[in-house]
Design a protein around this motif. Structure first.
Motif, PDB file in Angstrom:
ATOM      1  N   VAL A   1      28.050  12.306 -18.622  1.00 21.25           N
ATOM      2  CA  VAL A   1      29.310  12.574 -19.222  1.00 21.25           C
ATOM      3  C   VAL A   1      29.518  12.006 -20.747  1.00 21.25           C
ATOM      4  O   VAL A   1      29.724  12.910 -21.700  1.00 21.25           O
ATOM      5  CB  VAL A   1      30.409  12.341 -18.522  1.00 21.25           C
ATOM      6  N   ARG A   2      29.379  10.708 -20.843  1.00 21.72           N
ATOM      7  CA  ARG A   2      29.546  10.349 -22.181  1.00 21.72           C
ATOM      8  C   ARG A   2      28.492  10.688 -23.189  1.00 21.72           C
ATOM      9  O   ARG A   2      28.910  11.220 -24.100  1.00 21.72           O
ATOM     10  CB  ARG A   2      29.156   8.738 -21.923  1.00 21.72           C
ATOM     11  N   LEU A   3      27.534  10.925 -22.526  1.00 25.22           N
ATOM     12  CA  LEU A   3      26.379  11.588 -23.758  1.00 25.22           C
ATOM     13  C   LEU A   3      26.934  12.968 -24.173  1.00 25.22           C
ATOM     14  O   LEU A   3      26.514  13.270 -25.321  1.00 25.22           O
ATOM     15  CB  LEU A   3      24.936  11.674 -23.228  1.00 25.22           C
ATOM     16  N   ALA A   4      27.255  13.816 -23.208  1.00 26.52           N
ATOM     17  CA  ALA A   4      27.498  15.321 -23.444  1.00 26.52           C
ATOM     18  C   ALA A   4      28.735  15.258 -24.423  1.00 26.52           C
ATOM     19  O   ALA A   4      29.032  16.131 -25.193  1.00 26.52           O
ATOM     20  CB  ALA A   4      27.945  15.831 -21.920  1.00 26.52           C
TER      21      ALA A   4
ATOM     22  N   PRO B   1      30.120  32.249 -29.972  1.00 28.99           N
ATOM     23  CA  PRO B   1      28.854  32.169 -30.217  1.00 28.99           C
ATOM     24  C   PRO B   1      27.924  31.260 -28.939  1.00 28.99           C
ATOM     25  O   PRO B   1      26.823  31.933 -28.593  1.00 28.99           O
ATOM     26  CB  PRO B   1      28.833  31.430 -31.435  1.00 28.99           C
ATOM     27  N   VAL B   2      28.432  30.452 -28.256  1.00 24.57           N
ATOM     28  CA  VAL B   2      27.714  29.680 -27.187  1.00 24.57           C
ATOM     29  C   VAL B   2      27.582  30.574 -26.167  1.00 24.57           C
ATOM     30  O   VAL B   2      26.595  30.658 -25.385  1.00 24.57           O
ATOM     31  CB  VAL B   2      28.543  28.415 -26.921  1.00 24.57           C
ATOM     32  N   LEU B   3      28.887  31.134 -25.803  1.00 26.00           N
ATOM     33  CA  LEU B   3      28.657  31.939 -24.245  1.00 26.00           C
ATOM     34  C   LEU B   3      27.904  33.416 -24.854  1.00 26.00           C
ATOM     35  O   LEU B   3      27.067  33.553 -24.135  1.00 26.00           O
ATOM     36  CB  LEU B   3      30.063  32.504 -24.092  1.00 26.00           C
ATOM     37  N   ARG B   4      27.965  33.857 -25.975  1.00 26.25           N
ATOM     38  CA  ARG B   4      26.968  35.041 -26.221  1.00 26.25           C
ATOM     39  C   ARG B   4      25.611  34.509 -26.178  1.00 26.25           C
ATOM     40  O   ARG B   4      24.583  35.315 -25.604  1.00 26.25           O
ATOM     41  CB  ARG B   4      27.293  35.444 -27.716  1.00 26.25           C
TER      42      ARG B   4
ATOM     43  N   TYR C   1      18.998  23.478 -21.344  1.00 26.10           N
ATOM     44  CA  TYR C   1      19.366  22.956 -19.901  1.00 26.10           C
ATOM     45  C   TYR C   1      20.511  23.804 -19.313  1.00 26.10           C
ATOM     46  O   TYR C   1      21.480  23.773 -18.559  1.00 26.10           O
ATOM     47  CB  TYR C   1      20.106  21.365 -20.121  1.00 26.10           C
ATOM     48  N   GLY C   2      20.613  25.111 -19.790  1.00 29.77           N
ATOM     49  CA  GLY C   2      21.013  26.300 -19.204  1.00 29.77           C
ATOM     50  C   GLY C   2      22.597  26.081 -19.424  1.00 29.77           C
ATOM     51  O   GLY C   2      23.082  25.784 -20.555  1.00 29.77           O
ATOM     52  N   THR C   3      23.497  26.477 -18.487  1.00 25.26           N
ATOM     53  CA  THR C   3      24.866  26.042 -18.689  1.00 25.26           C
ATOM     54  C   THR C   3      25.339  24.814 -19.000  1.00 25.26           C
ATOM     55  O   THR C   3      26.347  24.624 -19.921  1.00 25.26           O
ATOM     56  CB  THR C   3      25.667  26.688 -17.388  1.00 25.26           C
ATOM     57  N   ARG C   4      24.519  23.673 -18.336  1.00 30.69           N
ATOM     58  CA  ARG C   4      24.915  22.277 -19.026  1.00 30.69           C
ATOM     59  C   ARG C   4      24.966  22.139 -20.646  1.00 30.69           C
ATOM     60  O   ARG C   4      25.566  21.411 -20.956  1.00 30.69           O
ATOM     61  CB  ARG C   4      24.026  21.387 -18.204  1.00 30.69           C
ATOM     62  N   GLY C   5      23.779  22.766 -21.054  1.00 28.86           N
ATOM     63  CA  GLY C   5      23.480  22.662 -22.461  1.00 28.86           C
ATOM     64  C   GLY C   5      24.541  23.493 -23.280  1.00 28.86           C
ATOM     65  O   GLY C   5      25.167  22.830 -24.406  1.00 28.86           O
TER      66      GLY C   5
ATOM     67  N   VAL D   1      27.897  23.887 -21.987  1.00 29.88           N
ATOM     68  CA  VAL D   1      29.193  23.337 -22.121  1.00 29.88           C
ATOM     69  C   VAL D   1      29.133  21.922 -22.980  1.00 29.88           C
ATOM     70  O   VAL D   1      29.879  21.676 -23.805  1.00 29.88           O
ATOM     71  CB  VAL D   1      29.211  22.733 -20.672  1.00 29.88           C
ATOM     72  N   ARG D   2      27.961  21.608 -23.192  1.00 30.82           N
ATOM     73  CA  ARG D   2      27.867  20.175 -24.080  1.00 30.82           C
ATOM     74  C   ARG D   2      27.901  20.683 -25.489  1.00 30.82           C
ATOM     75  O   ARG D   2      28.730  20.024 -26.312  1.00 30.82           O
ATOM     76  CB  ARG D   2      26.206  19.459 -23.774  1.00 30.82           C
ATOM     77  N   ASP D   3      27.593  21.894 -25.908  1.00 30.23           N
ATOM     78  CA  ASP D   3      27.607  22.169 -27.461  1.00 30.23           C
ATOM     79  C   ASP D   3      28.901  22.711 -27.661  1.00 30.23           C
ATOM     80  O   ASP D   3      29.538  22.659 -28.708  1.00 30.23           O
ATOM     81  CB  ASP D   3      26.741  23.627 -27.524  1.00 30.23           C
ATOM     82  N   ILE D   4      29.812  22.826 -26.552  1.00 31.63           N
ATOM     83  CA  ILE D   4      31.123  23.242 -26.872  1.00 31.63           C
ATOM     84  C   ILE D   4      32.044  21.995 -26.741  1.00 31.63           C
ATOM     85  O   ILE D   4      33.027  21.962 -27.459  1.00 31.63           O
ATOM     86  CB  ILE D   4      32.004  24.085 -25.574  1.00 31.63           C
ATOM     87  N   VAL D   5      31.494  20.925 -25.942  1.00 33.10           N
ATOM     88  CA  VAL D   5      32.583  19.901 -25.892  1.00 33.10           C
ATOM     89  C   VAL D   5      32.255  18.751 -26.854  1.00 33.10           C
ATOM     90  O   VAL D   5      32.982  17.815 -26.984  1.00 33.10           O
ATOM     91  CB  VAL D   5      32.778  19.207 -24.419  1.00 33.10           C
ATOM     92  N   GLU D   6      30.871  18.682 -27.236  1.00 32.88           N
ATOM     93  CA  GLU D   6      30.682  17.619 -28.117  1.00 32.88           C
ATOM     94  C   GLU D   6      31.484  17.257 -29.186  1.00 32.88           C
ATOM     95  O   GLU D   6      31.854  18.401 -29.873  1.00 32.88           O
ATOM     96  CB  GLU D   6      29.036  17.372 -28.141  1.00 32.88           C
ATOM     97  N   SER D   7      31.460  16.063 -29.821  1.00 32.33           N
ATOM     98  CA  SER D   7      32.161  16.030 -31.007  1.00 32.33           C
ATOM     99  C   SER D   7      31.267  16.001 -32.210  1.00 32.33           C
ATOM    100  O   SER D   7      30.232  16.184 -32.032  1.00 32.33           O
ATOM    101  CB  SER D   7      32.795  14.579 -31.014  1.00 32.33           C
ATOM    102  N   VAL D   8      31.971  16.057 -33.474  1.00 37.42           N
ATOM    103  CA  VAL D   8      31.077  16.622 -34.514  1.00 37.42           C
ATOM    104  C   VAL D   8      30.672  14.955 -35.005  1.00 37.42           C
ATOM    105  O   VAL D   8      31.450  14.223 -35.316  1.00 37.42           O
ATOM    106  CB  VAL D   8      31.925  17.275 -35.617  1.00 37.42           C
TER     107      VAL D   8
END
Length: 333
Positions: free
Chosen positions: A242-245, A305-308, A320-324, A326-333
């Motif tokens: 979770v911390r990594l994501a 764009p992520v969902l597309r 990593y499919g859905t996990r990847g 979700v990470r692209d949506i929630v990760e900080s810049v």
């Protein structure tokens, strides 16, 4: 007519490895089917690694004079780092097969015999890797294997056995260099190793692109995890995941783009040695990583764009499919 007996070189890389090098050298020399040479590439060690290696090989040759092993040493005044140090060692090997070796592991006595005999039965095989037992610095069992720590799935194993390793490796690397033996002919296509890649990932992906990778499920080495590994293996806890994501992406995506681009460039340069389908998959991998690297800073703006891309299958094919996603949506810049 019997099978052709292949000669074996060991490409051993060291850097301040005097704590473990003698035990590793002995495990190499005392194989049931020993190599004919060890090429040791030392990356600017400041300790006694090289002298201890020479002593260990000499001891083994005295104990087994009927099968002497040559030791050739390459010493770097300035460090090349892991990938280029292994490239230097591999370039210098002269055997039909090259076994990669870290400085701090211990090989099971039957390792080289099992792996070399697999190559001798299969002319198509370019690279073979195995599982490993995870142990601590004193070789105490840590209660798991390398494949378990990587969470290798039965489906991934079946794909590799079935000749589909390239697709697996475009998603993630499952090959650890310390477990690898490869046919030296692979270097004709794999050299030079790009600095954006680790040596084991690159060799495995190139071998898969050319059509010849497999694995053995046996744990043929004790793979030490001692806190000073340059590259190690450990299963992350849920909290760590979770911390990594949610961590900052930094330059992670830019580095992934560069890796994908280097791979595509190399595959294209090899012409008809590589199946067009593999080149096309590598091109799609580049496009996927570019999309991820170009996601906007605002999380809400990333959603569409992520969902597309998730719907189009890019995250499943190259990550990593859905996990990847979700990470692209929630990760900080």
């Amino acid at each position: 007519m019997g099978l052709q007996r292949l000669s074996i070189s060991v490409a051993l890389c060291t850097h301040n490895g005097e704590r473990f090098i003698r035990e590793q050298i002995r495990s190499i020399c005392l194989q049931t089917r020993p190599p004919f040479e060890i090429v040791l590439s030392d990356d600017a060690s400041s300790d006694g690694s090289v002298d201890l290696a020479r002593q260990a090989v000499a001891e083994c040759n005295r104990a087994r004079p009927e099968a002497p092993i040559a030791l050739r040493v390459l010493q770097n005044a300035a460090p090349l780092r892991v990938t280029k140090n292994f490239e230097q060692a591999a370039r210098a090997c002269e055997g039909d097969l090259v076994a990669l070796s870290d400085q701090d592991d211990v090989w099971r006595p039957e390792r080289l015999d099992l792996m070399a005999s697999t190559f001798e039965r299969r002319d198509d095989l370019l690279l073979l890797h195995t599982d490993a037992q995870l142990v601590d610095g004193e070789r105490r069992d840590l209660g798991g294997s390398l494949f378990q720590s990587l969470e290798v799935t039965p489906a991934e194993i079946a794909q590799i056995h079935g000749g589909q390793a390239f697709g697996v490796f475009l998603r993630r690397n499952l090959v650890t260099g310390a477990t690898v033996v490869f046919r030296r002919a692979l270097l004709q296509s794999a050299l030079p190793f790009p600095t954006e890649w680790l040596h084991d990932e690159w060799l495995a992906t190139m071998a898969a692109a050319l059509g010849g990778v497999d694995l053995l499920p046996q744990t043929l080495i004790d793979y030490r995890q001692h806190g000073a590994n340059q590259i190690g293996a450990r299963r992350r806890s849920l909290v760590e995941k979770v911390r990594l994501a949610t961590a900052s992406r930094g330059d992670t995506h830019a580095r992934r783009v560069a890796r994908a681009e280097r791979l595509l460039e190399r595959l294209r340069s090899l012409g008809d040695q590589v199946a067009p389908a593999h080149v096309e998959e590598a091109r799609r991998k580049v496009a996927h990583e570019r999309l991820r690297a170009g996601l906007p800073a605002a999380r809400c703006a990333r959603l569409v764009p992520v969902l597309r891309e998730l719907w189009a299958g890019g995250y499943g094919r190259f990550g990593y499919g859905t996990r990847g996603a979700v990470r692209d949506i929630v990760e900080s810049v």
